[in-house]
Design a protein around this motif. Sequence first.
Motif, PDB file in Angstrom:
ATOM      1  N   LEU A  19       0.861  -1.179   0.000  1.00  0.00           N
ATOM      2  CA  LEU A  19       0.000   0.000   0.000  1.00  0.00           C
ATOM      3  C   LEU A  19       0.893   1.223   0.000  1.00  0.00           C
ATOM      4  N   ARG A  20       0.845   1.969  -1.108  1.00  0.00           N
ATOM      5  CA  ARG A  20       1.792   3.068  -1.296  1.00  0.00           C
ATOM      6  C   ARG A  20       1.082   4.415  -1.242  1.00  0.00           C
ATOM      7  N   GLY A  21       1.831   5.386  -0.791  1.00  0.00           N
ATOM      8  CA  GLY A  21       1.315   6.740  -0.751  1.00  0.00           C
ATOM      9  C   GLY A  21       2.455   7.723  -0.702  1.00  0.00           C
ATOM     10  N   ARG A  22       2.111   8.925  -0.276  1.00  0.00           N
ATOM     11  CA  ARG A  22       3.114   9.983  -0.165  1.00  0.00           C
ATOM     12  C   ARG A  22       2.830  10.735   1.132  1.00  0.00           C
ATOM     13  N   ILE A  23       3.881  11.024   1.873  1.00  0.00           N
ATOM     14  CA  ILE A  23       3.700  11.748   3.119  1.00  0.00           C
ATOM     15  C   ILE A  23       4.414  13.090   3.033  1.00  0.00           C
ATOM     16  N   TRP A  24       3.645  14.128   3.333  1.00  0.00           N
ATOM     17  CA  TRP A  24       4.184  15.483   3.394  1.00  0.00           C
ATOM     18  C   TRP A  24       4.410  15.817   4.866  1.00  0.00           C
ATOM     19  N   GLU A  25       5.635  16.148   5.223  1.00  0.00           N
ATOM     20  CA  GLU A  25       6.002  16.375   6.617  1.00  0.00           C
ATOM     21  C   GLU A  25       6.258  17.860   6.865  1.00  0.00           C
ATOM     22  N   GLN A  61      -2.611   8.173   0.952  1.00  0.00           N
ATOM     23  CA  GLN A  61      -2.306   6.832   0.453  1.00  0.00           C
ATOM     24  C   GLN A  61      -3.333   6.394  -0.585  1.00  0.00           C
ATOM     25  N   ASP A  62      -2.844   5.773  -1.654  1.00  0.00           N
ATOM     26  CA  ASP A  62      -3.744   5.133  -2.617  1.00  0.00           C
ATOM     27  C   ASP A  62      -4.308   3.860  -2.005  1.00  0.00           C
ATOM     28  N   VAL A  63      -5.623   3.673  -2.097  1.00  0.00           N
ATOM     29  CA  VAL A  63      -6.222   2.455  -1.569  1.00  0.00           C
ATOM     30  C   VAL A  63      -5.829   1.262  -2.438  1.00  0.00           C
TER      31      VAL A  63
END
Length: 334
Positions: A19-25, A61-63
């Motif tokens: 399960l992939r996504g992107r995190i903005w911190e 995150q992409d489901v």
Amino acid sequence: MTEEPGREHLCRGGDGTALRGRIWECADPEGLVVIRTPYDADQHETTARSWNARGYHCLVQDVRGRYRSAGAWSPYAHEGDDGGRVIAHLLDEYDGLPLVLFGASYAAHTALEAARAVTREGASPVSAIIALVPALGLAETAWDAQGSPQIPHRIGWWHEHGRHRRSRPPLPAGELDRRVAQARERGVVEAAEHWGWSPSALTGWRRLWSAERVDLASRYGHIDVPLLVISGDDDFFHDDARRLARAWSAPNHFASGPWGHRLAAGVADPTLRSGIRAAGGLTHIIDPWLAAQGLPGAPAEWTGILTDASVSASRTRSTLDPASGAWRHERTSP
């Protein structure tokens, strides 16, 4: 100075699915927001940055089965298990940060399901849930509150989003009208057999029209987490949003205004749009509500109705009146 792009993020479902996504911190985080979406995590940077500005890291995150997440896409089938795994992963990764689940439409469903999956005997690691124009389940999207089939926008949604890993262009208006007429003449399931859909897409379409409505009290009544529900007076899911707020056993706040499923972004009338902006839009609700939960936000005088310990009712409401261009805040009956 160029802003850093969102960092790639990976966790795995219970069956090992990536399960992939992107995190903005952000530099000094005071909280963590999770958005799980079928509409491409990479397209949510503006939303993620708005959460960074409030003091939250934000994972989008992409489901399962959509965009960069692996697995097969089956709408409304895996969001509890997958969402629970994501939360467990993040609690290890960002220990100590309060966690907020946020989402609109389908992403509101993923937020609710993730909270359900991690709640045990009333206790939850989730600090708050914000559900905008929630699409609560298959049956809730297929039928309106009076039991009539919502044929045009279901055909449109499943053509565009429900069949493939990536969304497809919307149907031309004439073709959508033709398919709606076919569905009304032949039946929604029978008509789809002539649209060139794959066997798996047809299986999902049949599952949509045979699904039963969610018993919200049974499914979510054990979740002791504050809930903010934001709906629109003209949204096709407005009745279900109200039903969710009524079924929620923990403190909840219901906000609505003169818009449809796209919220204020979908308001075409310039006078009305200007009035919504002058009233503070949804920021007038979201930021003070967060602050009232002890989370990063912006305090406001109106949230006294949320924090008055002398009042036993846990349900409150905000309504944006288009005539006056002002929000009205009030307690409601339990």
